[in-house]
Design a protein around this motif. Structure first.
Motif, PDB file in Angstrom:
ATOM      1  N   SER A  59      40.433  79.402   4.269  1.00 49.46           N
ATOM      2  CA  SER A  59      41.611  79.457   3.411  1.00 49.46           C
ATOM      3  C   SER A  59      42.855  79.831   4.217  1.00 49.46           C
ATOM      4  O   SER A  59      43.940  79.269   4.018  1.00 49.46           O
ATOM      5  CB  SER A  59      41.380  80.470   2.284  1.00 49.46           C
ATOM      6  N   VAL A  62      44.159  76.747   6.253  1.00 51.92           N
ATOM      7  CA  VAL A  62      44.882  75.787   5.424  1.00 51.92           C
ATOM      8  C   VAL A  62      46.251  76.343   5.038  1.00 51.92           C
ATOM      9  O   VAL A  62      47.257  75.616   5.044  1.00 51.92           O
ATOM     10  CB  VAL A  62      44.061  75.416   4.176  1.00 51.92           C
ATOM     11  N   TYR A  89      42.424  73.873  -0.054  1.00 52.69           N
ATOM     12  CA  TYR A  89      41.264  74.302   0.727  1.00 52.69           C
ATOM     13  C   TYR A  89      39.958  73.919   0.043  1.00 52.69           C
ATOM     14  O   TYR A  89      39.035  73.388   0.684  1.00 52.69           O
ATOM     15  CB  TYR A  89      41.351  75.812   0.931  1.00 52.69           C
TER      16      TYR A  89
END
Length: 306
Positions: A59, A62, A89
């Motif tokens: 996460s 991204v 994500y």
């Protein structure tokens, strides 16, 4: 993909195991935490921590990619797109799992964890401009809507053929990212960053619609469209508090009763009676269900299954 254990994704596993033909050999769940509790649902469940499944796809990564691409936008726009980073994500994870989940079958079904099957689902394949423009930038082709009513192919489930997925990801990788690990994901975000309207950016990509459109373009004989939409986003009765509640163990005189909402057999039967194959049960959209209450940080009533 699941945020945490809950009565909804427990029902999802139970219903898929009941209705899906042929019977599933495994349920693979990708989540940020709680794998030991997910694997208690069934001996068929295998759980994977999301940030450890695909190398260098997290996460935070991204979010960093999005920051790099939108840092020159106004601060409010940058914050809006960063708030959507987990949404992008999760889509990238769904596209990447074919390569990284061990012993995954050549054909496998991705099924959104906030949905519950009602009858044996068909593995068939509300338009947003962002979805459409990004796909055209990536492939040079227009995205393909449902021929029955012109709606999107964001169907909350998808049957994947691993060789097609590998070809699809290779096809959408731009020359600027050729040969890079996860170059396809960076190419998607390049296309999203080319969108000028923030309303389009916020719905800038659909993993389901993009993959299905690409398969229809390249292997049309493998795709059959349903005559009508066969799922509903909401059950016959909207999620409502059950006549039970959770009482946190706290050292204070005031006893707090926190209502919960879970899919019940009677509500799902009524929804199936309306002709739907499966229904959404998105508790996070209903404040009265307390899905985001701190007491449910680690899990939401995953003990409930009537």
């Amino acid at each position: 993909m699941a945020l945490k254990v809950s009565c909804v994704n427990r029902r999802m596993v139970d219903s898929l195991d009941k209705f899906l033909q042929p019977r599933p050999r495994r349920f693979h769940i990708v989540a940020p935490k709680g794998c030991d509790r997910f694997e208690r649902y069934s001996s068929k469940v295998r759980c994977y921590l999301e940030d450890a499944l695909v190398p260098n796809l997290t996460s935070a990564v991204v979010r960093g990619w999005l920051h790099d691409r939108f840092s020159q936008r106004p601060a409010a726009d940058l914050q809006r797109v960063l708030d959507r980073s987990t949404w992008f994500y999760q889509q990238f994870l769904k596209l990447a799992v074919a390569q990284y989940i061990p012993d995954l079958a050549q054909h496998f079904l991705i099924f959104d964890s906030e949905c519950a099957p009602l009858t044996p689902p068909a593995t068939q394949c509300l338009p947003h401009a962002g979805y459409q423009h990004t796909y055209q930038l990536l492939t040079g082709r227009p995205i393909i809507p449902s021929p029955s009513d012109g709606s999107s192919l964001v169907t909350h489930h998808i049957l994947v053929y691993k060789p097609y997925m590998a070809q699809f990801l290779g096809n959408i990788t731009g020359p600027q990212h050729a040969g890079k690990h996860l170059g396809w994901a960076m190419s998607v975000l390049d296309a999203v960053a080319a969108l000028r309207e923030m309303g389009e950016v916020n719905v800038g990509f659909s993993e389901y619609w993009s993959y299905l459109s690409w398969v229809q373009d390249n292997y049309p004989c493998t795709v059959a469209f349903a005559r009508r939409r066969e799922w509903t986003r909401t059950p016959a009765t909207a999620p409502a508090p059950l006549p039970i509640s959770v009482t946190p163990a706290r050292q204070r005189k005031l006893i707090e009763h926190i209502p919960i909402c879970c899919p019940t057999a009677s509500n799902l039967e009524a929804t199936a009676g309306a002709g739907w194959l499966f229904t959404g049960y998105e508790l996070g959209h209903h404040h009265h269900c307390n899905y985001h209450h701190p007491v449910f940080e680690q899990g939401y009533a995953d003990w409930f299954l009537d």
